[in-house]
Design a protein around this motif. Structure first.
Motif, PDB file in Angstrom:
ATOM      1  N   PRO A   1      -2.532   3.952  -2.062  1.00  0.00           N
ATOM      2  CA  PRO A   1      -2.614   4.674  -2.742  1.00  0.00           C
ATOM      3  C   PRO A   1      -1.308   4.332  -2.572  1.00  0.00           C
ATOM      4  O   PRO A   1      -0.937   4.762  -1.971  1.00  0.00           O
ATOM      5  CB  PRO A   1      -2.850   5.466  -2.839  1.00  0.00           C
ATOM      6  N   LYS A   2      -0.455   5.099  -3.640  1.00  0.00           N
ATOM      7  CA  LYS A   2       1.297   5.481  -3.500  1.00  0.00           C
ATOM      8  C   LYS A   2       1.832   5.709  -2.116  1.00  0.00           C
ATOM      9  O   LYS A   2       2.243   5.619  -1.768  1.00  0.00           O
ATOM     10  CB  LYS A   2       2.291   5.168  -4.500  1.00  0.00           C
ATOM     11  N   THR A   3       0.812   6.890  -1.826  1.00  0.00           N
ATOM     12  CA  THR A   3       1.289   8.119  -0.895  1.00  0.00           C
ATOM     13  C   THR A   3       1.117   7.735   0.277  1.00  0.00           C
ATOM     14  O   THR A   3       1.256   7.992   1.240  1.00  0.00           O
ATOM     15  CB  THR A   3       0.550   9.559  -1.029  1.00  0.00           C
ATOM     16  N   GLU A   4      -0.321   6.778   0.767  1.00  0.00           N
ATOM     17  CA  GLU A   4      -1.040   5.716   1.929  1.00  0.00           C
ATOM     18  C   GLU A   4       0.833   4.619   2.241  1.00  0.00           C
ATOM     19  O   GLU A   4       0.430   4.992   3.336  1.00  0.00           O
ATOM     20  CB  GLU A   4      -1.854   5.600   1.059  1.00  0.00           C
ATOM     21  N   LEU A   5       0.481   4.368   1.098  1.00  0.00           N
ATOM     22  CA  LEU A   5       1.626   3.387   1.166  1.00  0.00           C
ATOM     23  C   LEU A   5       3.392   3.777   1.794  1.00  0.00           C
ATOM     24  O   LEU A   5       3.649   3.346   2.769  1.00  0.00           O
ATOM     25  CB  LEU A   5       2.353   3.207   0.169  1.00  0.00           C
ATOM     26  N   GLU A   6       3.665   4.875   1.236  1.00  0.00           N
ATOM     27  CA  GLU A   6       4.797   5.739   1.797  1.00  0.00           C
ATOM     28  C   GLU A   6       4.561   6.475   3.330  1.00  0.00           C
ATOM     29  O   GLU A   6       5.612   6.195   3.785  1.00  0.00           O
ATOM     30  CB  GLU A   6       5.093   7.020   0.756  1.00  0.00           C
ATOM     31  N   ASN A   7       3.508   7.324   3.662  1.00  0.00           N
ATOM     32  CA  ASN A   7       3.822   7.482   4.500  1.00  0.00           C
ATOM     33  C   ASN A   7       3.175   6.215   5.842  1.00  0.00           C
ATOM     34  O   ASN A   7       4.112   6.498   6.605  1.00  0.00           O
ATOM     35  CB  ASN A   7       1.631   8.406   4.691  1.00  0.00           C
ATOM     36  N   PHE A   8       2.653   5.083   5.422  1.00  0.00           N
ATOM     37  CA  PHE A   8       2.781   3.549   5.995  1.00  0.00           C
ATOM     38  C   PHE A   8       3.936   3.497   7.040  1.00  0.00           C
ATOM     39  O   PHE A   8       4.190   2.835   7.320  1.00  0.00           O
ATOM     40  CB  PHE A   8       1.483   2.828   5.528  1.00  0.00           C
ATOM     41  N   LEU A   9       4.736   3.115   5.119  1.00  0.00           N
ATOM     42  CA  LEU A   9       6.614   2.819   5.201  1.00  0.00           C
ATOM     43  C   LEU A   9       7.167   3.577   6.665  1.00  0.00           C
ATOM     44  O   LEU A   9       7.866   3.565   7.294  1.00  0.00           O
ATOM     45  CB  LEU A   9       6.815   2.489   4.392  1.00  0.00           C
ATOM     46  N   ASN A  10       6.908   5.046   6.359  1.00  0.00           N
ATOM     47  CA  ASN A  10       7.173   5.716   7.028  1.00  0.00           C
ATOM     48  C   ASN A  10       6.978   5.519   9.158  1.00  0.00           C
ATOM     49  O   ASN A  10       8.297   5.847   9.362  1.00  0.00           O
ATOM     50  CB  ASN A  10       7.287   7.425   6.777  1.00  0.00           C
TER      51      ASN A  10
END
Ligand SMILES: *Cc1c(COP(=O)(O)O)cnc(C)c1O
Length: 370
Positions: free
Chosen positions: A177-186
């Motif tokens: 999911p996009k929010t998880e991906l964004e958090n992960f990349l951060n």
């Protein structure tokens, strides 16, 4: 002198492409099974085939086969850049996504590096890691067979050079999911290369899916891999591409063979990117096929995963080899997930209507007999 004495040290870890029944070309499967009709649903190939416009463009290109292709593939780079909202210098072509994965490995991986690979994902990440003699570090999956991003983060060490993710994932069809991906990349330290393989991105149906391309500003060394083999129906012609930061692309260009994307596929891919209707048709056909399969899995009480790709993963609840063999007797070829330690699961590609019908009818017959 034996050839084993002169091959590279990593050789024992390398394996030639295996060819079980599910890996053979359809004509050879027909010969083995002695059947005139075979439904090959083991390769995630597009049942639609390339659009007439693509065939025309590729046919036209044949008259110039005496000439080398554009080395970088400027026209396609420009077109992809336009579609994705990046600059052409952020795009690089390859001989299929498989070659892109190898080029990444050859450009960045040293023998002392660690590479984090989810346990249940595309096998070529491991092959490319082994090719360079780097150490694969496997990340565990969650109980629902989705990626455990916390587990991936916990495995990062000073030696971690790269992390591979497949989104939507092969063989599960799951997305991050996009929010998880964004958090992960951060949370990924700066020097680590994050490779997101989006071979199936066109098929994603979840509103939670977002391409890694949208997060290129979030992480410096994020690299997205794509292919024309799946939704664009050009698997036989071989074209993949990558999108990333200019300096990453430039680094890979030091390694890339000069004419790795042939002239015929360059012409076809350009036409395919322009034929939005054909791509839409492929998606609609795929969604219809998936719904047909879901219905039958539900009626048979077989657990399955809702898929964002052109295949569905389901649990036969018995030894998957038994079901594989019985389906093969019906001329339906699927893929067991034995290689991943999932002894009762099968991945089936979404074929054209009659292929899906052959699969669901055969499965119903087999399961009601069992
Ligand atoms: C099919 C597939 C590829 C390979 O694509 P090619 O362009 O045909 O080499 C890459 N990654 C995943 C996840 C795939 O399923």
């Amino acid at each position: 002198m034996n050839v084993n004495n002169i091959v590279r040290k990593v050789y024992p870890k390398l394996t030639p492409y295996k060819c079980g029944l599910a890996d053979l070309p359809v004509e050879e499967i027909k010969a083995v099974l002695m059947k005139e009709t075979v439904y090959k649903l083991s390769f995630n190939e597009s049942p639609l085939g390339p659009s007439p416009k693509v065939i025309q463009a590729m046919t036209d290109s044949l008259y110039n086969l005496n000439l080398y292709p554009s080395s970088a593939g400027d026209s396609i780079m420009k077109k992809i850049a336009e579609i994705e909202g990046v600059s052409p210098e952020q795009v690089i072509l390859s001989n299929g996504a498989d070659e892109m994965i190898i080029l990444i490995a050859q450009t960045f991986l040293e023998p002392e590096d660690e590479v984090i690979i989810p346990k249940l994902s595309f096998i070529q990440y491991l092959a490319a890691t082994n090719l360079m003699g780097s150490t694969p570090v496997f990340s565990e999956m969650k109980d629902d067979l989705s990626y455990d991003l916390e587990d991936i983060l916990s495995r990062i060490t000073a030696k971690t050079k790269a992390i591979f993710l497949c989104n939507p994932n092969n063989p599960t069809g799951a997305i991050v999911p996009k929010t998880e991906l964004e958090n992960f990349l951060n949370q990924i330290p700066d020097p680590i290369l994050v490779v997101i393989d989006e071979a199936y991105h066109e098929y994603a149906v979840s509103p939670e899916f977002e391409s890694g391309v949208r997060y290129l500003n979030q992480h410096k060394f994020l690299f997205v891999v794509r292919t024309f083999s799946k939704a664009h129906s050009l698997a036989g012609a071989r074209l993949g591409y990558g999108i990333g930061a200019m300096e990453v692309i430039d680094a890979i260009n030091h390694v890339r063979p000069p004419f790795n994307a042939n002239a015929v596929v360059q012409a076809g891919a350009l036409a395919s990117l322009d034929d939005i209707e054909h791509l839409q048709k492929a998606k609609v056909l795929n969604n219809q096929g998936k719904e047909m399969m879901y219905e039958v899995f539900e009626s048979l009480g077989l657990p399955y995963l809702k898929s964002n790709a052109n295949f569905v993963c389901f649990d036969t609840k018995i030894d998957s080899n038994v079901i594989f063999q019985k389906l093969a007797e019906h001329g339906v070829i699927v893929r067991t997930l034995k290689g991943y330690g999932l002894d009762t699961s099968i991945r089936v590609s979404v074929g054209k209507h009659e292929e899906v019908l052959a699969f669901v009818n055969s499965l119903k017959e087999i399961m009601t007999q069992a």
